[in-house]
Design a protein around this motif. Structure first.
Motif, PDB file in Angstrom:
ATOM      1  N   ASP A  24      57.458   5.528  36.044  1.00 29.84           N
ATOM      2  CA  ASP A  24      58.912   5.643  35.934  1.00 29.84           C
ATOM      3  C   ASP A  24      59.601   5.312  37.264  1.00 29.84           C
ATOM      4  N   ALA A  25      59.003   4.435  38.038  1.00 24.04           N
ATOM      5  CA  ALA A  25      59.603   4.035  39.315  1.00 24.04           C
ATOM      6  C   ALA A  25      60.935   3.343  39.071  1.00 24.04           C
ATOM      7  N   THR A  26      61.816   3.424  40.069  1.00 22.84           N
ATOM      8  CA  THR A  26      63.135   2.805  39.945  1.00 22.84           C
ATOM      9  C   THR A  26      63.026   1.304  39.732  1.00 22.84           C
ATOM     10  N   ASN A  27      62.116   0.682  40.442  1.00 22.97           N
ATOM     11  CA  ASN A  27      61.907  -0.754  40.324  1.00 22.97           C
ATOM     12  C   ASN A  27      60.691  -0.989  39.420  1.00 22.97           C
ATOM     13  N   GLU A  28      60.912  -1.568  38.244  1.00 18.45           N
ATOM     14  CA  GLU A  28      59.830  -1.750  37.287  1.00 18.45           C
ATOM     15  C   GLU A  28      58.720  -2.626  37.845  1.00 18.45           C
ATOM     16  N   ALA A  29      59.083  -3.561  38.736  1.00 17.79           N
ATOM     17  CA  ALA A  29      58.079  -4.452  39.307  1.00 17.79           C
ATOM     18  C   ALA A  29      57.092  -3.704  40.189  1.00 17.79           C
ATOM     19  N   SER A  30      57.494  -2.500  40.656  1.00 16.10           N
ATOM     20  CA  SER A  30      56.626  -1.721  41.539  1.00 16.10           C
ATOM     21  C   SER A  30      55.982  -0.534  40.829  1.00 16.10           C
ATOM     22  N   ALA A  31      56.202  -0.381  39.550  1.00 14.50           N
ATOM     23  CA  ALA A  31      55.581   0.701  38.792  1.00 14.50           C
ATOM     24  C   ALA A  31      54.075   0.500  38.777  1.00 14.50           C
ATOM     25  N   GLY A  32      53.341   1.573  39.106  1.00 11.93           N
ATOM     26  CA  GLY A  32      51.892   1.474  39.150  1.00 11.93           C
ATOM     27  C   GLY A  32      51.361   0.821  40.410  1.00 11.93           C
ATOM     28  N   ALA A  33      52.234   0.538  41.364  1.00  9.93           N
ATOM     29  CA  ALA A  33      51.806  -0.103  42.610  1.00  9.93           C
ATOM     30  C   ALA A  33      51.101   0.898  43.513  1.00  9.93           C
ATOM     31  N   SER A  34      50.199   0.391  44.337  1.00 16.74           N
ATOM     32  CA  SER A  34      49.451   1.237  45.257  1.00 16.74           C
ATOM     33  C   SER A  34      50.139   1.287  46.618  1.00 16.74           C
TER      34      SER A  34
END
Length: 262
Positions: free
Chosen positions: A107-117
């Motif tokens: 649920d990160a603000t930026n969908e492109a960074s959701a699940g990012a390490s």
């Protein structure tokens, strides 16, 4: 001599020399402006924590706006992906950093960074034994509880892996590129920088992460170049004066020769 200087030919030459001198002076001013690098003032906006996903995007270079900012991120720590870095100073005392592998929640603000390490420096230990003990505790907790946790701290640029003392088997730098190849759980996307937490972690000391410097540094080489351009500008005007004087002296010599002949 000045009567000669008022002739159209020499007035045009003066205009040309002044134009050249102006160009040299402008280059000197440009070099002078580059000689002083002032740090960006630390204002309230810079020190106000904002979600990391609003400032940075995974797999994208770290921007000047994001570097050194206080940020927040929600995620989970990956079990088994804890690293101990040696030779890290804290209040000028060498010790060890405990670095974790955090995966941002979906649920990160930026969908492109959701699940990012993201590499997260959790704290500093004075001895390797204390750091290893903290790693064991964190690993046990990460295995038991995978609930998302909020982390806050200062977002900093990745360091160069060349700083590591490979010959002695020591890892000293917090290099995101190096950690990616060490983590047990291969990341899908990775943030370019790393986070230094701003809250004390149980079993570890808080890592010093001061705000970006506001000191002013002077580049003496640029100042030298600025002085050079100023000299060139003065020489352009002096050259015109020298040419006018030479022309005047030649006319005086020719007039004297004609007087003697007659």
């Amino acid at each position: 001599m000045w009567q000669l200087a008022r002739r159209p030919r020499w007035i045009a030459a003066l205009v040309l020399c002044l134009a050249i001198a102006f160009g040299f002076a402008a280059l000197g001013q440009w070099q002078l402006s580059r000689s002083v690098d002032a740090g960006v003032p630390v204002d309230e906006t810079t020190e106000t924590p904002v979600p990391l996903a609003e400032l940075a995007v995974a797999q994208q270079p770290l921007t000047a706006e994001a570097a050194g900012r206080r940020v927040t991120i929600e995620g989970t720590l990956v079990p088994g992906d804890f690293t101990v870095l040696s030779g890290r100073l804290n209040d000028r005392t060498p010790g060890y950093w405990v670095v974790a592998h955090l995966v941002a929640t979906d649920d990160a603000t930026n969908e492109a960074s959701a699940g990012a390490s993201l590499a997260v420096a959790l704290g500093w230990a004075a001895t390797e034994e204390d750091a290893a003990s903290a790693v064991s505790d964190f690993d046990d907790r990460a295995k038991r509880d995978q609930a998302p946790t909020d982390f806050g701290g200062r977002y900093l640029p990745s360091e160069a892996p060349q700083e590591d003392d490979f010959e002695n088997g020591e890892q000293n730098s917090l290099s995101t590129a190096a950690l990616v190849n060490q983590w047990v759980e291969a990341p899908t996307t990775v943030y370019a920088g790393y986070l230094v937490t701003d809250e004390a972690t149980p079993g570890l000391d808080l890592i010093e992460a001061p705000a970006p410097s506001t000191e002013i540094s002077i580049n003496w080489l640029n100042i030298f170049y600025a002085v050079e351009w100023a000299v060139f500008a003065g020489f352009a005007v002096f050259l015109w004066f020298r040419l006018v004087k030479d022309a005047w002296e030649r006319e005086q010599e020719e007039a004297e020769e004609l007087r003697l002949v007659n």
